[in-house]
Write an enzyme that holds these catalytic residues in place. Structure first.
Site, mmCIF file in Angstrom:
data_model
loop_
_atom_site.group_PDB
_atom_site.id
_atom_site.type_symbol
_atom_site.label_atom_id
_atom_site.label_comp_id
_atom_site.label_asym_id
_atom_site.label_seq_id
_atom_site.Cartn_x
_atom_site.Cartn_y
_atom_site.Cartn_z
ATOM 1 C CB CYS A 151 0.767 0.171 2.265
ATOM 2 S SG CYS A 151 0.372 -0.923 0.909
ATOM 3 C CB CYS A 154 -2.515 -1.787 1.979
ATOM 4 S SG CYS A 154 -0.882 -2.393 1.630
ATOM 5 C CG ASP A 155 -3.974 1.207 4.401
ATOM 6 O OD1 ASP A 155 -4.550 0.110 4.483
ATOM 7 O OD2 ASP A 155 -2.969 1.497 5.065
#
Ligand SMILES: Cc1cc2nc3c(=O)[nH]c(=O)nc-3n(C[C@H](O)[C@H](O)[C@H](O)COP(=O)(O)OP(=O)(O)OC[C@H]3O[C@@H](n4cnc5c(N)ncnc54)[C@H](O)[C@@H]3O)c2cc1C
Length: 323
Positions: A151, A154-155
């Site tokens: 992701c 997200c990261d």
């Protein structure tokens, strides 16, 4: 991103659901939540069973630009709105992974091994969606969450000013690369074919971005930890079938090589197609009269939010007809 939605959603969940309801729904993604809205509005009780966090895949989307009437909404905001709508109507949520289903033609029973519990309903909607496909190569499992991510939204921020690679050639891979190019110093897009599958508009966009470099016609065959970085063993098939390999060092690897349906738990009772999707037409009916399937886990050509909400609607209306 995930923590954000968990704070917004899981703490507010209605956890104390009884062990029976009119309609049981496995999966709290877009299809499952839409189905719950229609079940509740029909005056019946729905229980959603969710193994991780309500919201499903879309919580990983930075921005949704193709859901009619909601341009530019973030995936998390979309999921929170859908969740609240379902909860306000009285939907119950149980946080459990469902491992088995049974139907005697009149009632459906579902089982969770980790909770050691079972629930019964007049009908069942399976809306378990799909998960990111893995490379299935040496070193991958140990590095997921420690250098390998599924992701970018997200990261991505962990890789400010660093070098990353994105593995894949579809829309998600190129969208991830564009997103990461604003954070990382360098983004390599590694793809197993010599051309991308992604939409032309994205292909044109990445060509214009200076810190994106493409590495085509290669596969990643091994990943390993190299001090603070990771080493990707990249294999090139070569023109005459002569393989050559080299190790590419990066700080992070983002996988965007497609999705796999979450359906293996239901293969005993239902028909799956050759790719593992549950067989059903647009009417969402399976071969069991009181079991329906909605969203990305169903056989279909287009897997999007619009088709997940359509399936959730149809499945709920059909499930509510079961007496
Ligand atoms: C990064 C990303 C960006 C995207 N962007 C867009 C976009 O811009 N526009 C668009 O239209 N679509 C987009 N999509 C696709 C869209 O998210 C999906 O089509 C949609 O979420 C499918 O919904 P679903 O409810 O079928 O499945 P999912 O969203 O996958 O939900 C399934 C749920 O079931 C749960 N579950 C699975 N197995 C079990 C089990 N055994 N027991 C209990 N719970 C279980 C899962 O944890 C999950 O919460 C995107 C997808 C991704 C990954």
């Amino acid at each position: 991103m995930n923590t954000n939605i968990e704070n917004n959603i899981n703490k507010n969940s209605s956890g104390n659901a009884s062990n029976s309801a009119d309609v049981l729904i496995i999966g709290g993604g877009t299809a499952g939540l839409t189905a719950a809205i229609y079940v509740q509005r029909a005056g019946k009780q729905a229980i959603i069973f969710e193994k991780t966090a309500v919201g499903g895949q879309i919580i990983n989307a930075q921005k949704i630009d193709n859901f009619p009437g909601m341009p530019g909404t973030s995936g998390v905001d979309f999921a929170i709105k859908l969740y609240r709508q379902a909860m306000d109507l009285g939907t119950k949520v149980v946080y459990a992974q469902i491992d088995k289903i049974k139907s005697d033609g009149k009632n459906v029973t579902i089982f969770s091994e980790d909770k050691n519990e079972k629930w019964q309903g007049k009908s069942l909607i399976i809306a378990t969606g799909a998960s990111h496909r893995k490379m299935k190569v040496d070193g991958e499992e140990e590095l997921i969450g420690h250098g390998i991510s599924m992701c970018a939204a997200c990261d991505g921020n962990f890789y400010k000013g660093k070098e990353v690679a994105v593995y894949g050639g579809g829309n998600t891979a190129l969208q991830d690369a564009i997103y990461l190019s604003n954070i990382a110093k360098k983004v390599y897009v590694i793809h197993r074919r010599n051309e991308f599958r992604a939409e032309q508009i994205l292909q044109k966009q990445i060509k214009k971005i200076e810190n994106i470099e493409t590495i085509l016609d290669v596969t990643i065959q091994k990943v390993q930890k190299l001090n603070d970085r990771i080493g990707l063993t990249i294999v090139n098939k070569g023109n005459k079938g002569n393989k050559s390999s080299k190790i590419k060092e990066v700080d992070g690897l983002f996988l965007a090589i497609g999705m796999e349906p979450n359906t293996e738990k239901f293969s005993e009772l239902l028909d799956l197609d050759e790719n593992g999707y549950i067989v059903a037409n647009e009417d969402t009916k399976t071969k069991i009269s009181n079991v329906f399937v909605a969203g990305d886990c169903r056989t279909k050509n287009v897997r999007q939010l619009t088709t997940a909400t359509a399936d959730g609607t149809i499945a709920a209306i059909n499930a509510c007809k079961i007496k």
